[in-house]
Scaffold this motif. Structure first.
Motif, short mmCIF file in Angstrom:
data_model
loop_
_atom_site.label_atom_id
_atom_site.label_comp_id
_atom_site.label_asym_id
_atom_site.label_seq_id
_atom_site.Cartn_x
_atom_site.Cartn_y
_atom_site.Cartn_z
N VAL A 87 42.05 7.52 30.87
CA VAL A 87 41.44 7.53 32.24
C VAL A 87 39.99 8.23 31.85
N LYS A 88 40.13 9.22 31.10
CA LYS A 88 38.80 10.19 31.04
C LYS A 88 37.96 9.23 30.12
N LYS A 89 38.49 8.46 28.92
CA LYS A 89 37.65 7.95 28.17
C LYS A 89 37.10 6.59 28.71
N GLU A 90 37.98 5.87 29.54
CA GLU A 90 37.61 4.50 29.95
C GLU A 90 36.62 4.53 31.23
N ALA A 91 37.00 5.51 32.24
CA ALA A 91 36.49 5.59 33.43
C ALA A 91 35.21 6.92 33.59
N GLY A 92 35.18 7.46 32.43
CA GLY A 92 34.33 8.64 32.42
C GLY A 92 34.26 9.39 33.65
N ILE A 93 35.52 9.98 33.68
CA ILE A 93 35.85 11.07 34.84
C ILE A 93 36.57 12.14 34.52
N LEU A 94 36.61 13.15 35.27
CA LEU A 94 37.23 14.39 34.60
C LEU A 94 38.45 13.96 35.00
N THR A 95 39.55 14.59 34.15
CA THR A 95 41.02 14.21 34.41
C THR A 95 41.93 15.31 34.14
N GLY A 96 42.99 15.67 34.86
CA GLY A 96 44.11 16.73 34.46
C GLY A 96 45.19 16.00 33.78
N ALA A 97 45.66 16.82 32.96
CA ALA A 97 46.81 16.42 32.22
C ALA A 97 48.03 17.13 32.69
N VAL A 98 49.11 16.47 33.07
CA VAL A 98 50.33 17.16 33.47
C VAL A 98 51.57 16.73 33.21
N GLY A 99 52.64 17.46 32.86
CA GLY A 99 53.88 16.72 32.56
C GLY A 99 54.48 17.38 31.20
N MET A 100 55.47 18.38 31.08
CA MET A 100 55.94 18.85 29.79
C MET A 100 55.00 19.33 29.13
N ILE A 101 54.06 20.37 29.58
CA ILE A 101 53.09 20.97 29.08
C ILE A 101 53.53 22.45 29.14
N THR A 102 53.90 23.09 28.10
CA THR A 102 54.77 24.38 28.26
C THR A 102 54.32 25.50 27.33
N THR A 103 53.32 25.18 26.33
CA THR A 103 52.82 26.24 25.29
C THR A 103 51.32 26.41 25.45
N SER A 104 50.91 27.51 24.86
CA SER A 104 49.61 27.82 25.01
C SER A 104 48.77 26.87 23.99
N GLN A 105 49.61 26.63 22.93
CA GLN A 105 48.96 25.89 21.83
C GLN A 105 48.87 24.20 22.25
N GLU A 106 49.74 23.89 23.19
CA GLU A 106 49.53 22.54 23.61
C GLU A 106 48.70 22.41 24.66
N ALA A 107 48.63 23.40 25.42
CA ALA A 107 47.34 23.41 26.52
C ALA A 107 46.13 23.47 26.01
N ASN A 108 45.86 24.39 25.05
CA ASN A 108 44.71 24.61 24.36
C ASN A 108 44.07 23.46 23.46
N ASN A 109 45.15 22.73 22.98
CA ASN A 109 44.85 21.60 21.88
C ASN A 109 44.38 20.52 22.92
N ILE A 110 44.96 20.16 24.33
CA ILE A 110 44.68 18.97 25.21
C ILE A 110 43.18 19.24 25.54
N ILE A 111 42.69 20.37 25.76
CA ILE A 111 41.13 20.65 26.25
C ILE A 111 40.51 20.71 25.15
N GLY A 112 40.82 21.49 23.70
CA GLY A 112 39.93 21.34 22.71
C GLY A 112 39.70 19.98 21.96
N THR A 113 40.63 19.08 22.25
CA THR A 113 40.44 17.64 21.50
C THR A 113 40.05 16.72 22.53
N GLY A 114 39.61 17.20 23.75
CA GLY A 114 38.89 16.44 24.72
C GLY A 114 39.73 15.33 25.59
N LYS A 115 41.17 15.66 25.50
CA LYS A 115 41.94 14.72 26.01
C LYS A 115 41.88 14.54 27.65
N ALA A 116 41.84 15.97 28.21
CA ALA A 116 41.68 16.05 29.61
C ALA A 116 40.73 17.45 29.67
#
Ligand SMILES: Cc1cc2nc3c(=O)[nH]c(=O)nc-3n(C[C@H](O)[C@H](O)[C@H](O)COP(=O)(O)O)c2cc1C
Length: 354
Positions: A286-315
């Motif tokens: 949604v972020k890439k295709e619609a060009g809007i800010l997005t939030g990721a949710v669901g089975m995110i449990t560690t600091s590394q996972e959360a940091n990677n999601i933001i760091g790699t621009g997924k959400a």
């Protein structure tokens, strides 16, 4: 600096990091009122260093509750205690957000620890939906909403947004996911109307667009409005990721600032491939295709996972639910793990690992 702890400004609101407490029903209200449980539950997560603390789904009308013990915001009397909570959250340097909801055909069930059972006796109520189709055989039959009932719900969302503002909330999230009323209108599996609210994509999204427009009349331009969607029904013939992208592109022009990408909940027999980060791909799409800010949710449990999601621009934001029930101080722990020096509550300073 780790990306997870970089600030995010949305309109006039600045989030100190990218971690939000995802809405979580507590089923602990009487007549919709927040109480000490909500103050301590939400307050602890603010103390724990999260940037944005969402309340659970707050019902815009009594019949919009999932259970008789849901939180509500359908009358002015609900405002003062909610204000007490938002004021505490803000004093901790966090931003208070509220999720506004109507449970539609999934309303009128008992609380989870009493089995989530449809209430067929006098403790239950008539449920509503886009079509007279029950969620499953064990649920009550919803009444197909007529135009005046549709207009009433749209107005209820507007009044709820006005009250949310008075109660000191700085972010509203509209709940259009998990098979509740707005999602029921979006999905062809639950919406079989033949009027202007059913059939084509344009018709199925009309109810949501009318709710957004009514909220925008009372919710300040300076404050963020989020939308939680189920990015897919996980079922053939249902709402799809492609429609989510189409919807995101559309609501971006109607004043929605961020799409919180959840999934499922509209049909009882969906096959959901639950695994770590299983919904993050939708936030990325949604972020890439619609060009809007997005939030990721669901089975995110560690600091590394959360940091990677933001760091790699997924959400742009990570919303977490159950990990916050295990550890209300998750952000303080994550900061330590990512070697970030964040401010601790002054009262807890002596426990900070150095
Ligand atoms: C106790 C509980 C209550 C929930 N209540 C809500 C709710 O009120 N609104 C909502 O959109 N999602 C609700 N959810 C879903 C969560 O917000 C979240 O999307 C889901 O749990 C996946 O995230 P997690 O794996 O971090 O728990 C609830 C989840 C839990 C565990």
């Amino acid at each position: 600096m780790s990306q997870l702890f970089s600030p995010l400004q949305i309109k006039d609101v600045t989030l100190k990091n990218r971690i939000a407490v995802s809405p979580m029903c507590q089923y602990s209200s009487e007549d919709g009122f927040a109480n000490d449980w909500h103050l301590v539950h939400l307050g602890s997560r603010a103390v724990g260093g999260t940037a944005l603390v969402f309340t659970e789904a707050a019902a815009v009308s009594p019949e919009g509750r999932i259970s008789p013990h849901d939180l509500g915001i359908w009358k002015d009397e609900h405002i003062p205690f909610l204000k007490h909570i938002t004021s505490f959250i803000r004093k901790q340097g966090a931003v208070p957000g509220i999720q506004l909801a109507h449970a539609g055909r999934k309303a009128s069930v008992s609380v989870p620890w009493e089995g989530n059972k449809a209430l067929f006796d006098e403790s239950g109520w008539q449920t509503f939906g886009p079509s007279a189709l029950p969620f499953s055989e064990s649920y009550t039959l919803p009444k197909e909403m007529d135009k005046s009932e549709i207009n009433k719900v749209i107005h209820d969302f507007q009044l709820a947004a006005q009250r949310a503002l008075k109660a000191g909330f700085k972010v509203i999230e509209l709940h259009a996911a998990h098979g509740y009323l707005i999602h029921e209108f979006l999905s062809p599996l639950s919406n079989q109307r033949t009027d202007e609210y059913g059939g084509s994509f344009e018709n199925r999204v009309r109810f949501l667009l009318e709710i957004i427009a009514s909220i925008k009349k009372v919710w300040p331009e300076t404050l963020p409005l989020f939308l939680r969607i189920s990015s897919t029904d996980w079922k053939e013939g249902g709402w799809s990721p492609a429609e989510s992208v189409q919807l995101a592109s559309l609501v971006k022009t109607k004043g929605i600032d961020l799409i919180d990408c959840s999934s499922g909940g509209n049909v009882y027999d969906a096959k959901i491939p639950i695994a770590p980060l299983y919904q993050t791909g939708f936030a990325e799409l949604v972020k890439k295709e619609a060009g809007i800010l997005t939030g990721a949710v669901g089975m995110i449990t560690t600091s590394q996972e959360a940091n990677n999601i933001i760091g790699t621009g997924k959400a742009d934001l990570v919303l977490m639910a159950r990990e916050f029930l295990r550890d209300p101080y998750f952000p303080l722990r994550a900061a330590h793990e990512l070697t970030e020096d964040v401010k601790w509550p002054i009262q807890y300073e002596r426990a900070k690992r150095r």
